[in-house]
Design a protein around this motif. Structure first.
Motif, PDB file in Angstrom:
ATOM      1  N   PRO A   1      -5.631   5.279 -12.047  1.00 34.71           N
ATOM      2  CA  PRO A   1      -6.056   3.816 -12.311  1.00 34.71           C
ATOM      3  C   PRO A   1      -4.643   3.234 -12.847  1.00 34.71           C
ATOM      4  N   LYS A   2      -4.014   4.058 -13.851  1.00 35.62           N
ATOM      5  CA  LYS A   2      -2.893   3.537 -14.484  1.00 35.62           C
ATOM      6  C   LYS A   2      -1.788   3.029 -13.480  1.00 35.62           C
ATOM      7  N   ASP A   3      -1.822   3.679 -12.331  1.00 38.65           N
ATOM      8  CA  ASP A   3      -0.753   3.609 -11.178  1.00 38.65           C
ATOM      9  C   ASP A   3      -1.106   2.339 -10.558  1.00 38.65           C
ATOM     10  N   VAL A   4      -2.213   1.926 -10.456  1.00 39.35           N
ATOM     11  CA  VAL A   4      -2.587   0.497  -9.886  1.00 39.35           C
ATOM     12  C   VAL A   4      -1.965  -0.686 -10.838  1.00 39.35           C
ATOM     13  N   PHE A   5      -1.991  -0.489 -12.017  1.00 37.35           N
ATOM     14  CA  PHE A   5      -1.522  -1.311 -12.798  1.00 37.35           C
ATOM     15  C   PHE A   5       0.005  -1.407 -13.148  1.00 37.35           C
ATOM     16  N   GLU A   6       0.818  -0.222 -13.067  1.00 41.50           N
ATOM     17  CA  GLU A   6       2.009  -0.171 -12.904  1.00 41.50           C
ATOM     18  C   GLU A   6       2.538  -0.495 -11.549  1.00 41.50           C
ATOM     19  N   HIS A   7       2.028  -0.503 -10.376  1.00 42.79           N
ATOM     20  CA  HIS A   7       2.606  -0.582  -9.068  1.00 42.79           C
ATOM     21  C   HIS A   7       1.435  -1.282  -8.478  1.00 42.79           C
ATOM     22  N   PRO A   8       1.372  -2.645  -8.378  1.00 45.24           N
ATOM     23  CA  PRO A   8       0.173  -3.364  -8.073  1.00 45.24           C
ATOM     24  C   PRO A   8      -0.013  -3.708  -6.818  1.00 45.24           C
ATOM     25  N   THR A   9       1.084  -3.405  -5.929  1.00 41.50           N
ATOM     26  CA  THR A   9       0.752  -3.569  -4.338  1.00 41.50           C
ATOM     27  C   THR A   9       0.755  -2.090  -3.537  1.00 41.50           C
ATOM     28  N   ALA A  10       0.196  -2.335  -2.418  1.00 42.62           N
ATOM     29  CA  ALA A  10      -0.037  -0.939  -1.556  1.00 42.62           C
ATOM     30  C   ALA A  10       1.436  -0.330  -1.177  1.00 42.62           C
ATOM     31  N   ARG A  11       2.416  -1.249  -1.073  1.00 42.73           N
ATOM     32  CA  ARG A  11       3.511  -0.517  -0.746  1.00 42.73           C
ATOM     33  C   ARG A  11       4.274   0.312  -1.914  1.00 42.73           C
ATOM     34  N   ARG A  12       4.308  -0.519  -3.073  1.00 48.13           N
ATOM     35  CA  ARG A  12       4.649  -0.050  -4.388  1.00 48.13           C
ATOM     36  C   ARG A  12       4.114   1.209  -4.728  1.00 48.13           C
ATOM     37  N   LEU A  13       2.802   1.361  -4.694  1.00 44.01           N
ATOM     38  CA  LEU A  13       1.615   2.447  -4.933  1.00 44.01           C
ATOM     39  C   LEU A  13       2.059   3.529  -3.832  1.00 44.01           C
ATOM     40  N   ALA A  14       2.235   3.175  -2.644  1.00 44.80           N
ATOM     41  CA  ALA A  14       2.519   4.119  -1.665  1.00 44.80           C
ATOM     42  C   ALA A  14       3.867   5.024  -2.195  1.00 44.80           C
ATOM     43  N   HIS A  15       4.843   4.187  -2.486  1.00 44.67           N
ATOM     44  CA  HIS A  15       6.333   4.899  -2.534  1.00 44.67           C
ATOM     45  C   HIS A  15       5.954   5.742  -4.067  1.00 44.67           C
ATOM     46  N   HIS A  16       5.272   5.192  -5.099  1.00 43.51           N
ATOM     47  CA  HIS A  16       5.301   6.062  -6.388  1.00 43.51           C
ATOM     48  C   HIS A  16       4.479   7.391  -6.312  1.00 43.51           C
ATOM     49  N   ILE A  17       3.756   7.342  -5.159  1.00 48.82           N
ATOM     50  CA  ILE A  17       2.894   8.505  -5.042  1.00 48.82           C
ATOM     51  C   ILE A  17       3.397   9.581  -4.131  1.00 48.82           C
ATOM     52  N   ASN A  18       4.352   9.033  -3.470  1.00 45.27           N
ATOM     53  CA  ASN A  18       5.161  10.127  -2.345  1.00 45.27           C
ATOM     54  C   ASN A  18       6.205  10.799  -3.053  1.00 45.27           C
TER      55      ASN A  18
END
Length: 102
Positions: free
Chosen positions: A85-102
Motif C-alpha cells: 500500500p505504501k507504494d501506491v502513495f509513493e508512486h500514485p500512477t499505474a506507470r510509476r508503480l509498474a516501473h517501481h516494482i520492476n
C-alpha cells in the motif's frame, strides 16, 4: 546494490560496454512494463469504480484513499506483482508503480 557496483570495486560493463550500463534495462525503459501497467490500470478501474484509468492518471486524484490503496496492493499481489500500500502513495500512477516494482 546495482550490478555494476558489485565485485572488486571496478565498474562492470553492461551489454553495450559502457561503465554502469544497466544489466537490467527494463528498469529504465519506459516500454519495459506494459503488462504491469495494463494490470494496474485495470485494478485502479475496478477498485475506484471508474470507467477508465490511463497509465498516468493519479490514484488519489481519481478518488482513491488509504483503504482503497490496500485493495490495490492486495489485487496486485494476486496478479503476481510485489506491491505494498505504501507504494501506491509513493508512486500514485499505474506507470510509476509498474516501473517501481520492476
Amino acid at each position: 546494490m546495482p550490478a555494476w557496483r558489485a565485485g572488486s570495486g571496478g565498474a562492470r560493463r553492461g551489454q553495450h560496454g559502457a561503465p554502469g550500463a544497466a544489466a537490467h534495462p527494463a528498469q529504465d525503459d519506459p516500454a519495459a512494463a506494459p503488462d504491469a501497467v495494463r494490470i494496474l490500470t485495470g485494478i485502479f478501474t475496478t477498485v475506484l469504480g471508474v470507467p477508465h484509468v490511463g497509465p498516468d492518471d493519479g490514484f488519489f486524484d481519481l478518488g482513491g484513499d488509504s483503504v482503497l490503496a490496500n485493495q490495490v496492493a492486495a489485487q496486485a499481489r494476486a496478479h503476481g506483482l510485489n506491491l505494498r500500500p505504501k507504494d501506491v502513495f509513493e508512486h500514485p500512477t499505474a506507470r510509476r508503480l509498474a516501473h517501481h516494482i520492476n
